[in-house]
Design a protein around this motif. Structure first.
Motif, mmCIF file in Angstrom:
data_model
loop_
_atom_site.group_PDB
_atom_site.id
_atom_site.type_symbol
_atom_site.label_atom_id
_atom_site.label_comp_id
_atom_site.label_asym_id
_atom_site.label_seq_id
_atom_site.Cartn_x
_atom_site.Cartn_y
_atom_site.Cartn_z
ATOM 1 N N ARG B 378 0.868 -1.178 0.000
ATOM 2 C CA ARG B 378 0.000 0.000 0.000
ATOM 3 C C ARG B 378 0.907 1.230 0.000
ATOM 4 N NH1 ARG B 378 -4.395 -1.815 4.683
ATOM 5 N NH2 ARG B 378 -4.788 -3.870 3.783
ATOM 6 N N ALA B 379 0.292 2.431 -0.082
ATOM 7 C CA ALA B 379 1.097 3.636 0.055
ATOM 8 C C ALA B 379 1.856 3.541 1.375
ATOM 9 C CB ALA B 379 0.204 4.873 0.035
ATOM 10 N N GLY B 380 3.102 3.954 1.354
ATOM 11 C CA GLY B 380 3.958 3.795 2.524
ATOM 12 C C GLY B 380 3.360 4.365 3.795
ATOM 13 N N TYR B 381 2.568 5.437 3.664
ATOM 14 C CA TYR B 381 2.008 6.081 4.850
ATOM 15 C C TYR B 381 0.693 5.465 5.290
ATOM 16 C CZ TYR B 381 -0.620 8.500 1.152
ATOM 17 O OH TYR B 381 -1.405 8.783 0.065
ATOM 18 N N TYR B 382 0.144 4.517 4.509
ATOM 19 C CA TYR B 382 -1.169 3.968 4.823
ATOM 20 C C TYR B 382 -1.037 2.764 5.767
ATOM 21 C CZ TYR B 382 -6.050 2.818 4.320
ATOM 22 O OH TYR B 382 -7.370 2.578 4.606
ATOM 23 N N PRO B 383 -1.921 2.691 6.793
ATOM 24 C CA PRO B 383 -1.801 1.583 7.750
ATOM 25 C C PRO B 383 -1.826 0.224 7.047
ATOM 26 C CG PRO B 383 -3.519 3.141 8.447
ATOM 27 C CD PRO B 383 -3.052 3.590 7.100
ATOM 28 N N GLY B 384 -0.986 -0.672 7.499
ATOM 29 C CA GLY B 384 -0.958 -2.013 6.927
ATOM 30 C C GLY B 384 -0.055 -2.129 5.710
ATOM 31 N N ALA B 385 0.598 -1.032 5.322
ATOM 32 C CA ALA B 385 1.555 -1.126 4.216
ATOM 33 C C ALA B 385 2.645 -2.113 4.619
ATOM 34 C CB ALA B 385 2.159 0.241 3.921
ATOM 35 N N SER B 386 2.891 -3.106 3.783
ATOM 36 C CA SER B 386 3.854 -4.164 4.113
ATOM 37 C C SER B 386 4.847 -4.306 2.988
ATOM 38 C CB SER B 386 3.126 -5.502 4.288
ATOM 39 O OG SER B 386 2.075 -5.383 5.201
ATOM 40 N N PRO B 387 6.048 -4.776 3.328
ATOM 41 C CA PRO B 387 7.069 -4.903 2.286
ATOM 42 C C PRO B 387 6.729 -5.971 1.256
ATOM 43 C CG PRO B 387 7.834 -5.850 4.362
ATOM 44 C CD PRO B 387 6.532 -5.184 4.650
ATOM 45 N N MET B 388 7.110 -5.732 0.047
ATOM 46 C CA MET B 388 7.053 -6.784 -0.969
ATOM 47 C C MET B 388 8.242 -6.629 -1.912
ATOM 48 S SD MET B 388 3.724 -5.743 -3.361
ATOM 49 C CE MET B 388 4.157 -6.732 -4.799
ATOM 50 N N THR B 389 8.715 -7.788 -2.373
ATOM 51 C CA THR B 389 9.861 -7.827 -3.269
ATOM 52 C C THR B 389 9.389 -8.362 -4.614
ATOM 53 O OG1 THR B 389 11.281 -8.298 -1.386
ATOM 54 C CG2 THR B 389 12.195 -8.753 -3.561
ATOM 55 N N VAL B 390 9.783 -7.668 -5.682
ATOM 56 C CA VAL B 390 9.404 -8.106 -7.019
ATOM 57 C C VAL B 390 10.674 -8.321 -7.834
ATOM 58 C CG1 VAL B 390 8.158 -7.516 -9.145
ATOM 59 C CG2 VAL B 390 7.281 -6.729 -6.934
ATOM 60 N N LYS B 391 10.794 -9.508 -8.396
ATOM 61 C CA LYS B 391 11.888 -9.787 -9.337
ATOM 62 C C LYS B 391 11.302 -9.899 -10.729
ATOM 63 C CE LYS B 391 15.613 -13.023 -10.419
ATOM 64 N NZ LYS B 391 16.508 -14.058 -9.876
ATOM 65 N N MET B 392 11.953 -9.294 -11.687
ATOM 66 C CA MET B 392 11.433 -9.312 -13.061
ATOM 67 C C MET B 392 12.530 -9.711 -14.029
ATOM 68 S SD MET B 392 9.346 -6.203 -14.992
ATOM 69 C CE MET B 392 7.829 -6.392 -14.063
ATOM 70 N N LEU B 393 12.172 -10.566 -14.993
ATOM 71 C CA LEU B 393 13.071 -10.957 -16.069
ATOM 72 C C LEU B 393 12.554 -10.395 -17.386
ATOM 73 C CD1 LEU B 393 13.560 -13.307 -13.909
ATOM 74 C CD2 LEU B 393 14.256 -14.689 -15.872
ATOM 75 N N ALA B 394 13.441 -9.799 -18.154
ATOM 76 C CA ALA B 394 13.068 -9.280 -19.472
ATOM 77 C C ALA B 394 14.100 -9.740 -20.489
ATOM 78 C CB ALA B 394 13.012 -7.761 -19.445
ATOM 79 N N GLU B 395 13.628 -9.998 -21.704
ATOM 80 C CA GLU B 395 14.547 -10.444 -22.743
ATOM 81 C C GLU B 395 15.489 -9.317 -23.128
ATOM 82 O OE1 GLU B 395 14.401 -12.906 -26.963
ATOM 83 O OE2 GLU B 395 12.772 -11.555 -26.464
ATOM 84 N N ARG B 396 16.739 -9.630 -23.348
ATOM 85 C CA ARG B 396 17.698 -8.643 -23.832
ATOM 86 C C ARG B 396 17.270 -8.139 -25.191
ATOM 87 N NH1 ARG B 396 23.818 -10.727 -22.845
ATOM 88 N NH2 ARG B 396 23.541 -11.054 -20.602
ATOM 89 N N ARG B 397 17.596 -6.934 -25.480
ATOM 90 C CA ARG B 397 17.314 -6.279 -26.762
ATOM 91 C C ARG B 397 15.824 -6.008 -26.953
ATOM 92 N NH1 ARG B 397 21.066 -9.376 -30.851
ATOM 93 N NH2 ARG B 397 23.010 -9.143 -29.720
ATOM 94 N N THR B 398 14.985 -7.053 -27.031
ATOM 95 C CA THR B 398 13.560 -6.785 -27.302
ATOM 96 C C THR B 398 12.868 -6.184 -26.092
ATOM 97 O OG1 THR B 398 12.705 -8.881 -26.449
ATOM 98 C CG2 THR B 398 13.467 -8.845 -28.748
ATOM 99 N N GLY B 399 13.356 -6.489 -24.892
ATOM 100 C CA GLY B 399 12.695 -5.990 -23.695
ATOM 101 C C GLY B 399 11.408 -6.715 -23.363
ATOM 102 N N ARG B 400 11.133 -7.817 -24.040
ATOM 103 C CA ARG B 400 9.895 -8.555 -23.750
ATOM 104 C C ARG B 400 9.929 -9.101 -22.323
ATOM 105 N NH1 ARG B 400 8.003 -14.132 -25.223
ATOM 106 N NH2 ARG B 400 10.136 -14.525 -25.900
ATOM 107 N N LEU B 401 8.810 -8.960 -21.630
ATOM 108 C CA LEU B 401 8.692 -9.532 -20.289
ATOM 109 C C LEU B 401 8.831 -11.046 -20.366
ATOM 110 C CD1 LEU B 401 7.929 -9.127 -17.244
ATOM 111 C CD2 LEU B 401 5.572 -9.648 -17.928
ATOM 112 N N LEU B 402 9.637 -11.625 -19.473
ATOM 113 C CA LEU B 402 9.792 -13.081 -19.452
ATOM 114 C C LEU B 402 9.259 -13.716 -18.186
ATOM 115 C CD1 LEU B 402 13.383 -13.539 -20.963
ATOM 116 C CD2 LEU B 402 11.170 -13.743 -22.123
ATOM 117 N N GLY B 403 9.281 -12.970 -17.085
ATOM 118 C CA GLY B 403 8.793 -13.586 -15.859
ATOM 119 C C GLY B 403 8.798 -12.618 -14.694
ATOM 120 N N VAL B 404 7.977 -12.930 -13.702
ATOM 121 C CA VAL B 404 7.900 -12.129 -12.482
ATOM 122 C C VAL B 404 7.769 -13.058 -11.284
ATOM 123 C CG1 VAL B 404 6.381 -10.596 -11.145
ATOM 124 C CG2 VAL B 404 6.995 -9.995 -13.494
#
Lengths: 464, 464
Positions: B378-404
């Protein structure tokens, strides 16, 4: 003699407006170009920079303890990054021909001209104030700026009575209704439309209506406020419509905002039918190589309707700023448009929409089918599974997704993102039925509610 | 004499397997074709039909009060809709040449042949049982079927000790770890891999590892169980790996499942490299006009890697059933494939993934960049905002999304749907940066964490 020449070869970027769009643009330009290459001057007429206006209802309601939590970056922090942010300084004229702006110190009244090589207009929005007697009486509050929020909080603290009237039942209206309930007020919402949340179709708005009543909020639809009655002390006493009068110790106006574009208009810059600035894909003001505009003062292309729309939302303002700053800093980025996504909540009721409503589709000449389904936020047998309703619009014949509206409890609203991405990709509802969405009992029924709607819509646009 | 002729012009659809895929197919075919046109016979060797195997951990853990809540439709309910569902009846042979199946009554042992015009194979999966001494000792449990769940619950009730070992740290493993914690056990998870949740890259699995430890779960990685030690009463006493021994009053096996395709293989039907049945887009077994297969016994096309994959998930099984039933009922539908989405939770930790991991991308010859970002739900200042980590893979050159991949607290997991739709639409990470996702402080920071990752990935695949 060129103006930049006068600055020893450095270019100067001038930013009008020190909030989300303007300061995002300034920050991003600074990331790409150091102070030796690019001078950045920003003017803000208010007391605060880079704050979350969207957070004001939660601060007023007490969920956010203090004002400064809403400030993403202070003027001092901007200055530490070599952005010459001048607070309480209002730009009063843009001289496009000579590439300069005139700014006035709000406190001293002193005026001076500042030349620019590149200009960013991020003047934001101004709240619609109803043109009626008593609208400016003590106890009547807008909630657009941090100053507004502070004034309202002060008023809350000093108001003896506990009856509040909220005028308007859009996002701000319902969020303020929640805030005032949290503060122990009896809340009446007076709404001009048939149902609250006119960003939804009325059949979905009706669900919000019922839920608001369930929360103890008195909802008055089809009612236009005509007058604010004041007491002997001059303070608000009641709100009157044509048919009725509602006692009020406090009034909050949440009837929307308009683009603040008088300055741009006076400079001869192009405005659209909603009075917002018109830009190109790089967020440049149309016809102007070196002037950008973003945030609540511009119109944006709705990718579903193919028409410009006015959507004053912080999330767009931040994206605009990012795109403008990248381009103004010598990089390349575009803002292709919006699909009309918005989410909101009142207590534990979540409200979401994206794409077109029925009346939008009508207006732009699209024929469509609609379906509405009931499902749950989690597997039916999993604790906390709550009802949610999904309405979906699909184009006739092609089956292209046109819009989704969701009303439900915890976990309902953000599902609208599925539809937002599908709209961007111009998917058909049939393609959506095959979407590989996350499933586990704590998160979704085995058929996600959005897929249930897509299945039903598929059957309707293409029997079998 | 044709077989259908013998049934007075009615066609007969035979379904092998009475759970999600099979009974969804039967139900959908029945919706499209009445009993006067289509006879439907379904065989199920177990005691239950159409149940949510995914719900078993929550039933064992006590979140779901009773078994029957997991049953979507009982045999009686199916029969009331003119589906001749024969329980405790196992199909022992498919005779493709003559269009018939041989079925055996599990209790009486009686066998008989039933001819079909159309056949649906939905034989599901069987759990992997480690080939080691003691694996079948009392106190060692699988959790694939409702019968397994009941046996485990009985065992919980009778076990004096409170030490449990879970073998395997995939979805089932971590869900069972939570269930056993809820039941008051001390839980050790023994995992063959470097980190738990091998469906994530190890750097993201490490976050799960830490969180599991934070919940009081003992996590043992890089350890293969070699033996189950039993006590004098024959009941499990400990679990041994090459290096260590873990006392255990109860053992739960969660080391995955394999497609149950011996029957299909014996009938000469085509299997893939994962031993699952191979189908076409209409879910027909390849090379067979009138045989369909779906659910946990088939392989599915991964739309990102372009290769077949084995993904035994209830959500796919239901979609397969829907597609098969539509086609077998004379309509038309396809299942284009998956993108590899899965979500899970352990206590309040949410885990999600879609698309390719690094090792998947390597394997199929894709070059990629990765980014990992930290944000909040959530917005950092909003109650209950909790950490989350996102990893993203994208293809080189084309930039196509490969995974999350996502690891975080409440509200984190279902955000993976944004990426799932983007993968389906073959979006680039740069296109994703402009996605119009729902924003309001209770739901998201002004830049949704998925967009933050997309921005960072864009900068990496295409500097500036």
């Amino acid at each position: 003699m060129s103006m930049s020449g006068a600055r020893g070869g450095r270019e100067r970027l001038v930013v009008i407006g020190g909030d989300a769009a303007g300061m995002s643009a300034a920050s991003q330009a600074r990331r790409l170009r150091g102070p030796g290459e690019l001078e950045i001057v920003a003017f803000e007429r208010g007391h605060f920079s880079s704050y979350s206006a969207c957070g004001i209802p939660y601060w007023v309601g007490g969920d956010v303890a203090e004002r400064d939590r809403l400030i993403a970056r202070t003027p001092e922090e901007h200055r530490a990054r070599d952005i010459d942010l001048r607070m309480r300084t209002e730009v009063t004229e843009i001289d496009v021909a000579r590439g300069r702006v005139r700014a006035r110190d709000v406190d001293s009244g002193d005026e001076s001209w500042t030349s620019y090589d590149k200009l960013v207009i991020a003047t934001g929005a101004r709240p619609i104030r109803p043109d009626m007697p008593g609208a400016d009486a003590p106890g009547v509050h807008g909630v657009q700026t941090l100053d507004d929020g502070q004034a309202l909080l002060d008023s809350l603290a000093h108001t003896r009575g506990r009856r509040a009237v909220v005028v308007g039942a859009g996002y701000i209206g319902v969020e303020m209704a929640e805030a005032l309930i949290n503060r122990g007020f009896e809340v009446t919402v007076v709404n001009r439309g048939k149902e609250p949340m006119s960003t939804l179709d009325p059949d979905m708005g009706r669900l919000v209506h019922r839920a608001l009543e369930g929360l103890g909020i008195t909802m008055v639809n089809n009612a236009e406020v005509t007058k604010v009655h004041t007491g002997e002390d001059g303070r608000v006493r009641a709100v009157a419509t044509e048919d009725a009068e509602f006692p009020a110790d406090l009034v909050v106006l949440g009837i929307g905002v308009r683009p603040q574009t008088a300055l741009a208009e006076a400079a001869g810059l192009p405005l659209g039918t909603h009075r917002g600035l018109l830009t190109d894909l790089a967020m440049r003001v149309r016809g102007h190589e070196n002037i950008w505009a973003g945030g609540d003062c511009v119109e944006v292309l709705n990718l579903v309707s193919g028409q410009e729309q006015y959507v004053p939302l912080g999330t767009h303002a931040n994206k605009h700023g990012q795109v403008i700053g990248t381009n103004a800093g010598g990089g390349y980025a575009t803002f292709p448009g919006v699909v009309g996504t918005a989410v909101s909540k009142v207590c534990d009721l979540e409200i979401a929409r994206t794409g077109l409503r029925e009346k939008d589709a009508h207006r732009v000449g699209l024929r469509y089918e609609t379906v509405t389904i009931e499902s749950t936020t989690r597997a039916g047998y999993y604790p906390g599974a709550s009802p949610m309703t999904v309405k979906m619009l699909a184009e006739r014949r092609t089956g292209r997704l046109l819009g989704v509206q969701i009303v439900g409890r915890e976990g309902a609203a953000k599902r609208v993102d599925i539809a937002a991405v599908a709209l961007t990709a111009q998917m058909t509802v049939e393609q959506m039925t095959a979407l590989d969405l996350g499933y586990a009992p704590p998160f979704s029924p085995v058929w996600d509610p959005v897929l249930v709607a897509a299945r039903k819509a598929t059957a309707k646009v293409r029997p079998r």
